[in-house]
Scaffold this motif. Structure first.
Motif, short mmCIF file in Angstrom:
data_model
loop_
_atom_site.label_atom_id
_atom_site.label_comp_id
_atom_site.label_asym_id
_atom_site.label_seq_id
_atom_site.Cartn_x
_atom_site.Cartn_y
_atom_site.Cartn_z
N VAL A 248 6.99 2.61 17.96
CA VAL A 248 6.22 3.76 17.48
C VAL A 248 5.23 3.32 16.41
O VAL A 248 4.06 3.72 16.42
N ALA A 249 5.68 2.48 15.48
CA ALA A 249 4.79 1.99 14.43
C ALA A 249 3.63 1.19 15.02
O ALA A 249 2.49 1.28 14.54
N LEU A 250 3.91 0.42 16.06
CA LEU A 250 2.84 -0.32 16.73
C LEU A 250 1.84 0.64 17.38
O LEU A 250 0.62 0.42 17.33
N ALA A 251 2.35 1.71 17.98
CA ALA A 251 1.46 2.70 18.59
C ALA A 251 0.60 3.39 17.53
O ALA A 251 -0.55 3.74 17.80
N TRP A 252 1.15 3.59 16.34
CA TRP A 252 0.38 4.15 15.24
C TRP A 252 -0.58 3.14 14.64
O TRP A 252 -1.46 3.50 13.86
N ALA B 117 -7.75 7.53 6.39
CA ALA B 117 -8.16 8.57 7.33
C ALA B 117 -7.90 8.14 8.77
O ALA B 117 -7.48 8.94 9.60
N ALA B 118 -8.15 6.86 9.06
CA ALA B 118 -7.92 6.35 10.42
C ALA B 118 -6.44 6.42 10.78
O ALA B 118 -6.08 6.81 11.89
N LEU B 119 -5.58 6.05 9.84
CA LEU B 119 -4.16 6.11 10.11
C LEU B 119 -3.69 7.56 10.23
O LEU B 119 -2.89 7.89 11.11
N GLU B 120 -4.19 8.42 9.37
CA GLU B 120 -3.81 9.83 9.46
C GLU B 120 -4.24 10.42 10.80
O GLU B 120 -3.54 11.28 11.36
N ALA B 121 -5.35 9.95 11.33
CA ALA B 121 -5.78 10.42 12.65
C ALA B 121 -4.78 9.98 13.72
O ALA B 121 -4.47 10.73 14.65
N GLN B 122 -4.27 8.74 13.59
CA GLN B 122 -3.25 8.26 14.53
C GLN B 122 -1.98 9.10 14.43
O GLN B 122 -1.33 9.40 15.44
N LEU B 123 -1.64 9.49 13.21
CA LEU B 123 -0.43 10.29 12.99
C LEU B 123 -0.64 11.76 13.36
O LEU B 123 0.34 12.49 13.55
N ALA B 124 -1.91 12.17 13.45
CA ALA B 124 -2.25 13.59 13.62
C ALA B 124 -1.67 14.41 12.48
O ALA B 124 -1.18 15.53 12.68
#
Length: 235
Positions: free
Chosen positions: A90-94, A9-16
Motif C-alpha cells: 500500500v505504501a508503495l502504491a501511495w 500536496a502530491a502525496l496528499e493527492a495520492q492519499l485522497a
C-alpha cells in the motif's frame, strides 16, 4: 509554494486526503534516524496508533463484506490484509518513498524502498489521518487502499505452518522443523531467511521482517512447491 509544500500536496493527492495539521503527515514520514535526539518526532508513536486503527477499520470492512463468514474466516482474512507485506505494498502504491525524512545512513542504504520501513509508514499515515480527521476519515482512507484486496487475498488464508504440519502428520512424517538461515539488515529493520525441513524432502526457504513471518513464508513456499497449495487458493 516551496518544494516541500508541493511534495506534500502530491502525496496528499495520492492519499485522497488533505491534512489540516501538516505536521502530523511530516511526523508520519519521519524515520527515527532523522530525529535521533527526539524519537517522539519520528513515526513510531503514530505507527503504534495506526496499527490499531487499521485493524479496526479492516475488521469493520470484513463484517460488512462477508455477513455469513464465521469468526475463524474473518480472523484469517484480517491477518492477511493487515500483515506487514500488505502494508508495504500500500505504501508503495501511495509512493511514499520520495517523501520520507531519513538520516544520511538510511538514505545511502536504500531505505526509501525498504519494505519494513514502508509498512511502518503506512500504519503511521493511518494513525495520522485518525488524529487529524477522526475515525471516519481514517476508515475511508483504509477502504480506498485495501478494498481491492478484500475479495482477492494475495496468499492462502489458512495458516501455512498449521497446514504443513497437518499435511506431514497425515503422512506419518515427523513435524516440520524450522531453522534460521540468514539474518541481515540493521537492528531496527531486520530481514530473516528461514528454512523449513520435512523429512525426506528438500528444504524450502522464506523471507520476512520477523522470524515468525519468515517461517510462515517458508511453509507457504513448501506447500506451493509441492503443489499441496495452489497460487490462487484462498482457504
Amino acid at each position: 509554494m516551496g518544494r516541500k509544500s508541493a511534495d506534500t500536496a502530491a502525496l496528499e493527492a495520492q492519499l485522497a486526503y488533505s491534512f489540516a495539521d501538516k505536521d502530523l503527515l511530516k511526523r508520519a514520514l519521519t524515520h527515527v534516524s532523522a530525529s535521533p535526539s527526539d524519537k517522539t518526532r519520528s513515526y513510531q508513536r503514530l505507527e503504534f496508533l495506526g496499527d490499531r486503527v487499521l485493524g479496526l477499520s479492516v475488521a469493520d470492512m470484513l463484517l460488512a463484506a462477508f455477513p455469513a463468514a464465521e469468526e475463524g474466516e474473518l480472523s484469517r482474512r484480517l491477518a492477511e490484509l493487515v500483515r506487514k507485506e500488505s502494508c508495504a505494498e500500500v505504501a508503495l502504491a501511495w509512493d511514499v518513498g520520495p517523501h520520507l525524512h531519513l538520516g544520511d545512513g538510511e538514505v545511502s542504504s536504500g531505505a526509501r524502498r525498504n519494505r519494513a520501513i514502508l509498512a511502518d509508514v503506512c500504519e503511521a499515515i493511518v494513525g495520522a489521518v485518525f488524529l487529524d480527521g477522526g475515525y471516519a476519515a481514517a476508515r475511508a482512507l483504509v477502504e480506498r487502499a485495501f478494498a481491492a484486496r478484500l475479495h482477492a487475498p494475495r496468499r492462502p488464508l489458512r495458516d501455512a505452518k498449521t497446514a504443513l504440519q497437518e499435511w506431514a502428520q497425515g503422512r506419518g512424517l515427523p513435524a516440520p522443523t524450522y531453522e534460521l538461515v540468514e539474518r541481515s539488515g540493521p537492528d531496527h529493520a531486520p530481514e530473516f531467511v528461514v528454512g523449513v525441513n520435512v523429512e525426506g524432502m528438500a528444504q524450502a526457504q522464506g523471507r520476512g521482517t520477523a522470524k515468525r513471518n519468515a517461517e510462515q513464508a517458508a511453509a507457504e513456499a513448501f506447500l506451493l512447491r509441492e503443489r499441496i497449495w495452489t497460487v490462487n487458493q484462498d482457504v
